[in-house]
Design a protein around this motif. Structure first.
Motif, mmCIF file in Angstrom:
data_model
loop_
_atom_site.group_PDB
_atom_site.id
_atom_site.type_symbol
_atom_site.label_atom_id
_atom_site.label_comp_id
_atom_site.label_asym_id
_atom_site.label_seq_id
_atom_site.Cartn_x
_atom_site.Cartn_y
_atom_site.Cartn_z
ATOM 1 N N TYR A 244 12.790 15.500 27.314
ATOM 2 C CA TYR A 244 11.874 14.390 27.632
ATOM 3 C C TYR A 244 11.748 13.557 26.371
ATOM 4 O O TYR A 244 11.954 12.345 26.224
ATOM 5 C CB TYR A 244 10.526 14.693 28.210
ATOM 6 C CG TYR A 244 9.780 13.187 28.550
ATOM 7 C CD1 TYR A 244 9.933 12.676 29.741
ATOM 8 C CD2 TYR A 244 8.632 12.885 27.650
ATOM 9 C CE1 TYR A 244 9.191 11.343 29.876
ATOM 10 C CE2 TYR A 244 7.893 11.829 27.607
ATOM 11 C CZ TYR A 244 8.329 10.871 28.712
ATOM 12 O OH TYR A 244 7.637 9.873 29.110
ATOM 13 N N TYR B 215 12.986 9.894 26.226
ATOM 14 C CA TYR B 215 12.167 8.872 26.047
ATOM 15 C C TYR B 215 12.480 7.906 24.665
ATOM 16 O O TYR B 215 11.835 6.730 24.756
ATOM 17 C CB TYR B 215 10.745 9.406 26.288
ATOM 18 C CG TYR B 215 9.634 8.266 26.048
ATOM 19 C CD1 TYR B 215 9.261 7.723 27.212
ATOM 20 C CD2 TYR B 215 8.607 8.435 25.221
ATOM 21 C CE1 TYR B 215 8.353 6.500 27.395
ATOM 22 C CE2 TYR B 215 7.510 7.455 25.078
ATOM 23 C CZ TYR B 215 7.493 6.742 26.265
ATOM 24 O OH TYR B 215 6.396 5.616 26.198
ATOM 25 N N LYS C 186 13.687 2.703 38.557
ATOM 26 C CA LYS C 186 13.219 4.224 38.226
ATOM 27 C C LYS C 186 12.089 4.435 39.481
ATOM 28 O O LYS C 186 12.026 5.596 40.015
ATOM 29 C CB LYS C 186 12.343 4.111 36.869
ATOM 30 C CG LYS C 186 11.893 5.473 36.575
ATOM 31 C CD LYS C 186 10.770 5.366 35.409
ATOM 32 C CE LYS C 186 11.253 5.149 34.041
ATOM 33 N NZ LYS C 186 10.511 5.325 33.137
ATOM 34 N N GLU D 255 13.235 9.590 33.965
ATOM 35 C CA GLU D 255 13.587 8.847 32.683
ATOM 36 C C GLU D 255 15.255 8.831 32.432
ATOM 37 O O GLU D 255 15.656 7.950 31.519
ATOM 38 C CB GLU D 255 13.102 9.644 31.476
ATOM 39 C CG GLU D 255 12.804 9.160 30.082
ATOM 40 C CD GLU D 255 11.491 7.970 30.512
ATOM 41 O OE1 GLU D 255 11.693 7.158 29.604
ATOM 42 O OE2 GLU D 255 10.618 8.165 31.166
#
Length: 434
Positions: free
Chosen positions: A347, A351, A377, A409
């Protein structure tokens, strides 16, 4: 006229790491409020009411979370500054109105009781908290504007300093507020007062170090609104992602344990992955050409990899001292979340990639794609919800939550990366991100 020197890793680090520290100190201020409420007589009600109120506030106030980004991208002189101020005030009025509806009308009873399942004294204190926070959107709105002006001047250390002053002021306001307030309202008073101090200080810094731009074409208020509103509603939709994931896993066989464990994991994600959002501001402020962009990409790879390794270390080698000693989790719970937490190492990278791309699209004045990316999303998560309802997976609920988080994501980062390559089909470096 000499050419501007190429961007260096040192310049990026001096810009980025004070903003990273700022994120950590913001989380500390909320922990201080929780610690103060935990020492009250009816601490369970106070903590629950303040938590519920903040969840609602974060959702309703999310359109203003991009004020500093809009300022960095748009303000080039007095005309564009006036247009940005107009946007900030407009959003603050909207957020305050929504907070007032929940705090002072029967709509609040419906939202708290029917939707969130909160009633009685907890609901009453939550409404009282939101009643005080009605004024907060104007403070946070202008704080974001002032932060954008200071970040534009590359004085990010001042942003962290102002947040440090906020934390110190919060301690004083919480002690002082005990004379007049009780319960969750004490936390609301402390939060409003300390952010007021931070906003005034940021305004002083912005006035002292605002960039004097060379003669450039400026945007008017309507152009700034067209630019900023996709950022505002995408920020709002981003806040619905954890709510959707919670709604999905709460219906699984181990729903309560999954919700509690995902809450712990989200806390670590905020601390370790959250700072990567500053890559968007770094791109807008520092990048001027392809060479600078590739330098920032290398910085992102190093920082993202470091944070990913730290996440894995916390999940396994440091599980006992961090998850057990600091967080108070028993051995069974630590084993339950170890693998999902380690998976969140990805992540940090995803991100960061998404925020680096958001910086590129914002700088290219293509904010509509950013709004679409979040819509896709959300639609992806709704599709997953439907599939999981029809075909439940025989895996722990927290693993489902982390999978949904990473998949969502990935969906956004892939969409933005694909759109950038489409816009630069033959441009050098168009594919150099991951």
């Amino acid at each position: 006229m000499s050419e501007r020197p190429a961007l260096t890793q040192k310049e990026i680090a001096l810009f980025f790491f004070p903003l990273l520290l700022n994120v950590q100190m913001m989380s500390v201020s909320h922990s201080i409020i929780n610690a103060a409420l935990a020492r009250l007589e009816d601490f369970v009600t106070a903590l629950a009411a303040f938590s519920v109120a903040m969840v609602l506030h974060l959702l309703l106030a999310s359109p203003s979370y991009q004020n500093h980004t809009v300022t960095i991208a748009m303000v080039r002189g007095r005309k564009s500054l006036r247009g940005t101020v107009f946007f900030v005030v407009l959003v603050a009025l909207y957020v305050s109105f929504m907070l007032a509806l929940v705090a002072f009308t029967p709509l609040g009873d419906f939202v708290l009781g029917r939707i969130l399942g909160v009633t009685g004294e907890i609901a009453a204190q939550a409404k009282a908290v939101l009643g005080i926070l009605v004024l907060l959107p104007f403070l946070t709105g202008f704080r974001g504007l002032f932060q954008g002006l200071v970040i534009q001047a590359r004085r990010t250390g001042l942003v962290s300093f102002a947040t440090l002053v906020r934390v110190v002021a919060l301690l004083g306001f919480l002690a002082l507020g005990r004379r007049w307030y009780a319960g969750a309202v004490l936390g609301a008073f402390g939060l409003l007062a300390c952010i007021g101090v931070e906003t005034v200080l940021m305004g002083f810094f912005a006035w002292r170090c605002r960039v004097r731009h060379a003669s450039q074409e400026e945007r008017g208020a309507l152009e700034i609104l067209r630019f900023a509103f996709p950022l505002a509603y995408s920020s709002c939709l981003q806040q619905s992602v954890p709510l959707l994931i919670n709604a999905i896993i709460s219906r699984l066989p181990d729903g309560p344990l999954a919700l509690a464990s995902f809450g712990v994991i989200r806390g670590f994600i905020f601390l370790l992955g959250g700072p990567m959002r500053n890559l968007q501001q770094a791109h807008l402020t520092l990048v001027r050409d392809l060479v600078d962009y590739l330098t920032l990409v290398r910085f992102f790879r190093w920082v993202g990899s470091g944070l990913a390794v730290l996440t894995v270390v916390i999940a396994y080698p440091l599980s006992a001292p961090v998850l057990g000693g600091l967080m108070g989790l028993d051995e069974q719970t630590r084993a339950y979340i170890a693998l999902p937490l380690a998976g969140c190492a990805l992540y940090c990278y995803l991100y960061g990639a998404a925020n680096l791309l958001r910086g590129w699209f914002t700088g290219e004045d293509r904010t509509r794609q950013l709004g679409r990316s979040v819509v896709y999303k959300i639609l992806f998560l709704l599709l997953c919800w439907g599939l999981l309802s029809l075909l439940p997976l025989p895996v722990p609920g927290v693993a489902v939550a982390v999978f949904l988080l990473l998949a969502a994501e990935t969906c956004e980062a892939w969409y933005l990366h694909h759109q950038r390559r489409r816009l630069l089909p033959s441009g050098p470096g168009s594919a150099q991100l991951l």
